[in-house]
Design an enzyme around this catalytic site. Structure first.
Site, PDB file in Angstrom:
ATOM      1  N   PRO A 137       0.845  -1.197   0.000  1.00 28.92           N
ATOM      2  CA  PRO A 137       0.000   0.000   0.000  1.00 28.92           C
ATOM      3  C   PRO A 137       0.876   1.242   0.000  1.00 28.92           C
ATOM      4  CG  PRO A 137      -0.581  -1.481   1.809  1.00 28.92           C
ATOM      5  CD  PRO A 137       0.700  -1.979   1.214  1.00 28.92           C
ATOM      6  N   GLU A 138       0.459   2.249  -0.745  1.00 29.85           N
ATOM      7  CA  GLU A 138       1.196   3.504  -0.767  1.00 29.85           C
ATOM      8  C   GLU A 138       0.704   4.369   0.387  1.00 29.85           C
ATOM      9  OE1 GLU A 138       2.887   4.709  -4.042  1.00 29.85           O
ATOM     10  OE2 GLU A 138       2.710   2.761  -4.988  1.00 29.85           O
ATOM     11  N   LYS A 168       4.394   4.102   6.233  1.00 33.00           N
ATOM     12  CA  LYS A 168       3.634   2.891   5.927  1.00 33.00           C
ATOM     13  C   LYS A 168       3.001   2.288   7.179  1.00 33.00           C
ATOM     14  CE  LYS A 168       4.938   2.693   1.544  1.00 33.00           C
ATOM     15  NZ  LYS A 168       5.940   2.071   0.701  1.00 33.00           N
TER      16      LYS A 168
END
Ligand SMILES: [Zn+2]
Length: 285
Positions: free
Chosen positions: A2-3, A55
């Site tokens: 996931p960004e 993150k």
């Protein structure tokens, strides 16, 4: 992976469901989490804040603890009403947080820690807000300093270093390089200060644009949200280069190249015409 914008949206959804309400139930398949909970039970505590940090997703409790989860490739948080059917099998459940209205379920969250809030940054090595593209405290000059410290590395690789700039993932990496007409294979030393500043500003702008309330789930850098008439609109039309190997460049018509490289087998997309290397050499696609 996931960004940063995905983590941000997850944090926003969890925040709406959890903040300001007492926790009524906590379960986890991770012994270290349940042990912390045995010593300092989360039930009865309030969720004070949910923060995206790089993150990491941080859920802060009123008792002074923080639940930190890192999704890597596979993990996700879902929010359900009590009694609602889960979208994933129960065997994927790793963490459950409940309040009177909602059940938040962390599925296949590969890294989860419960630590004292005051120790979070040190224990988890979370990037400071100054280098987090989604933080109000983002400091472009500090990020530039960190980028320039990797003079002999490729800019595309440096953009993925979470201790240099946090929140840019692999999709944004290719898109940022395209938007700034920068070859992802340029060494940092080959870029002038103005271009480095442009890359950093673009990183922040693109990632931030994707956390707006109406930005939906897909990453959009090409044409903006106006081109997308529904959430289900053609996602292929939403990016400049990422995922478009072999297709014509939206700017010049040249074929977009794709290359897999690096120790962690990253894929990079670029237009050789719009993003020439500083010495004019071709990079095999
Ligand atoms: Zn092009």
């Amino acid at each position: 992976m996931p960004e940063g914008d995905t983590i941000f949206r997850t944090a926003r959804a969890l925040s709406r469901a959890l903040v300001g309400k007492p926790i009524t139930g906590f379960r986890s398949t991770y012994p270290l989490l349940t042990r912390f909970n045995d010593d300092s039970p989360l039930a009865g505590q309030m969720v004070e804040r949910v923060d995206p940090r790089g993150k990491w997703l941080l859920i802060h409790f009123s008792g002074g603890g923080t639940l930190a989860t890192h999704m890597l490739m596979s993990g996700s948080w879902h929010i359900y009403r009590h009694g609602e059917r889960w979208q994933q099998p129960g065997i994927n459940m790793r963490i459950v947080l409940e309040n009177s209205d909602y059940v938040a379920v962390g599925f296949i969250v590969p890294i989860a820690k419960l630590v004292w809030t005051r120790d979070v940054e040190q224990v988890l090595r979370i990037p400071p807000p100054a280098i987090d593209v989604l933080s109000e405290e983002f400091n472009a000059a500090e990020v530039a300093r960190r980028v320039l410290a990797h003079a002999d590395e490729e800019i595309g690789a440096v953009l993925l270093r979470q201790e240099v700039i946090a929140g840019v993932g692999n999709v944004f990496k290719s898109e940022i390089c395209f938007v700034t007409a920068t070859s992802p294979f340029s060494k940092v030393a080959e870029l002038d200060a103005e271009r480095v500043a442009g890359v950093i500003a673009t990183a922040r702008r693109l990632v931030k644009a994707n956390v707006l309330e109406d930005s939906g789930g897909a990453i959009v850098t090409y044409g903006g949200r106006k081109r997308r008439t529904t959430h289900a609109a053609d996602q292929g039309a939403s990016l400049w280069v990422y995922g478009r190997g072999g297709q014509p460049c939206r700017s010049c018509g040249e074929q977009i190249r794709r290359r897999i490289h690096g120790p962690d087998v990253r894929v990079t997309f670029w237009c050789p015409q719009c993003q020439p290397t500083p010495d004019g050499s071709d990079v095999a696609g």
